[in-house]
Write a protein that holds these residues in place. Structure first.
Motif, short mmCIF file in Angstrom:
data_model
loop_
_atom_site.label_atom_id
_atom_site.label_comp_id
_atom_site.label_asym_id
_atom_site.label_seq_id
_atom_site.Cartn_x
_atom_site.Cartn_y
_atom_site.Cartn_z
N GLU A 17 -8.70 -44.24 7.32
CA GLU A 17 -10.13 -44.01 7.49
C GLU A 17 -10.82 -45.33 7.84
O GLU A 17 -10.80 -46.28 7.06
N LEU A 18 -11.38 -45.39 9.04
CA LEU A 18 -12.08 -46.59 9.47
C LEU A 18 -13.52 -46.59 8.94
O LEU A 18 -14.09 -45.53 8.70
N PRO A 19 -14.11 -47.78 8.77
CA PRO A 19 -15.52 -47.82 8.36
C PRO A 19 -16.40 -47.13 9.39
O PRO A 19 -16.07 -47.09 10.59
N GLN A 20 -17.52 -46.62 8.93
CA GLN A 20 -18.46 -45.96 9.84
C GLN A 20 -18.88 -46.94 10.93
O GLN A 20 -19.15 -48.12 10.67
N GLY A 21 -18.92 -46.47 12.16
CA GLY A 21 -19.33 -47.31 13.27
C GLY A 21 -18.19 -47.90 14.06
O GLY A 21 -18.41 -48.64 15.03
N GLY A 40 -10.00 -47.36 20.08
CA GLY A 40 -10.29 -47.00 21.47
C GLY A 40 -9.06 -46.80 22.32
O GLY A 40 -9.11 -46.12 23.36
N ALA A 41 -7.94 -47.40 21.90
CA ALA A 41 -6.70 -47.28 22.68
C ALA A 41 -5.51 -47.61 21.80
O ALA A 41 -5.59 -48.50 20.96
N ILE A 42 -4.43 -46.86 22.01
CA ILE A 42 -3.15 -47.18 21.39
C ILE A 42 -2.15 -47.43 22.51
O ILE A 42 -2.00 -46.61 23.42
N LYS A 64 -16.38 -50.75 18.62
CA LYS A 64 -17.52 -50.05 18.06
C LYS A 64 -17.50 -48.61 18.52
O LYS A 64 -17.19 -48.32 19.68
N ALA A 65 -17.83 -47.70 17.62
CA ALA A 65 -17.88 -46.28 17.99
C ALA A 65 -18.94 -46.08 19.09
O ALA A 65 -20.00 -46.70 19.07
#
Length: 302
Positions: A84-88, A92-94, A202-203
């Motif tokens: 679970e990543l922090p909000q925001g 973007g790529a693996i 950033k999201a």
């Protein structure tokens, strides 16, 4: 100008340089700069990660750097990225995966089976420890922290008869010759995302997302997403022994998962198949199968 946040360890720098070179190949006019940072995980070297806060200790400062505008992206080994990543933030790529397996490393023995009774083996990973104990319950397992170079030096200094590391890290740093044995997934199921690099952004940063999109390796991304969905459903971190490894061929995706308990030595394993286009569903289903077999009780045992 694109700025990449990275830790200062040799492996982290290799990973950031690798992404830098890939982006510069795609965009010859793009200038890419590395922003080197020290994380809590790099500073606290006398305790297992499971006891000091888990893998997020390796990425929090990098995320702060992105949020404050000192960097645009961060490059991580996906096995270090919490479920679970922090909000925001988002991945973007693996990128395409390197060798995903665990490596047996020793100066005197060619395999884990060759170790003498009572030999000293170094590892701090609960996942590795519980699986190694299942193969060789007679071994003395000792804590092993530090970056790849530090761990190899401790082996060379005679503190251990053998150590377990990730094949991918050794390969990336040019230490292929140190790998005496690739541990099969039957013996040691890898960590979630092991061997794969991910780019955190950033999201909803559509400009950066579009910039790094050519780096996405869809096959790896599907496989790692299945593994991470399993981990997220189990709510697994560094304080529990969880392994997952997905492989895909055509439209078929196969996911193996394991949960173990170091104290009792008990291990639960499952294997599920699904569609490549639905990796999250497969991960959730495999996790639910583990839970139905008693995984939650195993994870909660102290």
């Amino acid at each position: 100008m694109l700025k990449i946040a990275t830790r200062k360890s040799p492996l982290a720098l290799w990973q950031a340089e690798f992404v830098k070179s890939k982006l510069e190949d795609i965009y010859p006019d793009l200038k890419v700069e590395l922003v080197k940072m020290t994380t809590q995980g790099d500073q606290i070297l006398n305790s297992p990660l499971s006891k000091i806060g888990g893998k997020s200790l390796f990425i929090k400062e990098l995320e702060v750097g992105i949020m404050e505008g000192r960097a645009d992206i961060a490059v991580h080994s996906m096995k270090d990225v919490p479920y679970e990543l922090p909000q925001g933030f988002e991945i973007g790529a693996i990128l395409e995966r390197e060798n995903p397996f665990d490596a047996f490393v020793s100066n005197d023995f060619n395999s884990i089976q060759d170790l003498p009774i009572g030999a000293k083996l170094g590892s701090c990973s609960l996942r590795r420890i519980v699986q190694v104990k299942a193969i060789r319950p007679d071994l003395e397992i000792l804590d092993l922290r530090g970056n790849v170079n530090t761990r190899l030096k401790k082996l060379d200094d005679g503190e251990y008869d053998a150590i377990i590391l990730a094949c991918s890290g050794l390969t990336r740093l040019g230490f292929d010759n140190r790998i005496k044995q690739d541990l099969s997934p039957d013996d040691s199921l890898p960590a979630v995302g092991q061997g794969a690099l991910g780019i955190e952004i950033k999201a909803n940063d559509h400009e950066i997302s579009s910039l790094i999109k050519p780096l996405i390796h869809q096959k790896t991304q599907n496989e790692v997403n299945a593994e991470r969905a399993l981990n997220a459903t189990l709510q697994g971190g560094c304080s529990v022994a969880i392994g997952a490894f997905a492989t895909s061929e055509g439209s078929k995706l196969t996911l193996s998962g394991m949960v173990g308990n170091v104290d009792s030595g008990e291990i639960i394993r499952v294997q599920e198949t699904g569609e490549t286009s639905k990796p999250i569903d497969l991960g959730i289903r495999a996790a639910k199968k583990l839970l139905s077999l008693g995984a939650r009780e195993l994870l909660n045992e102290k």
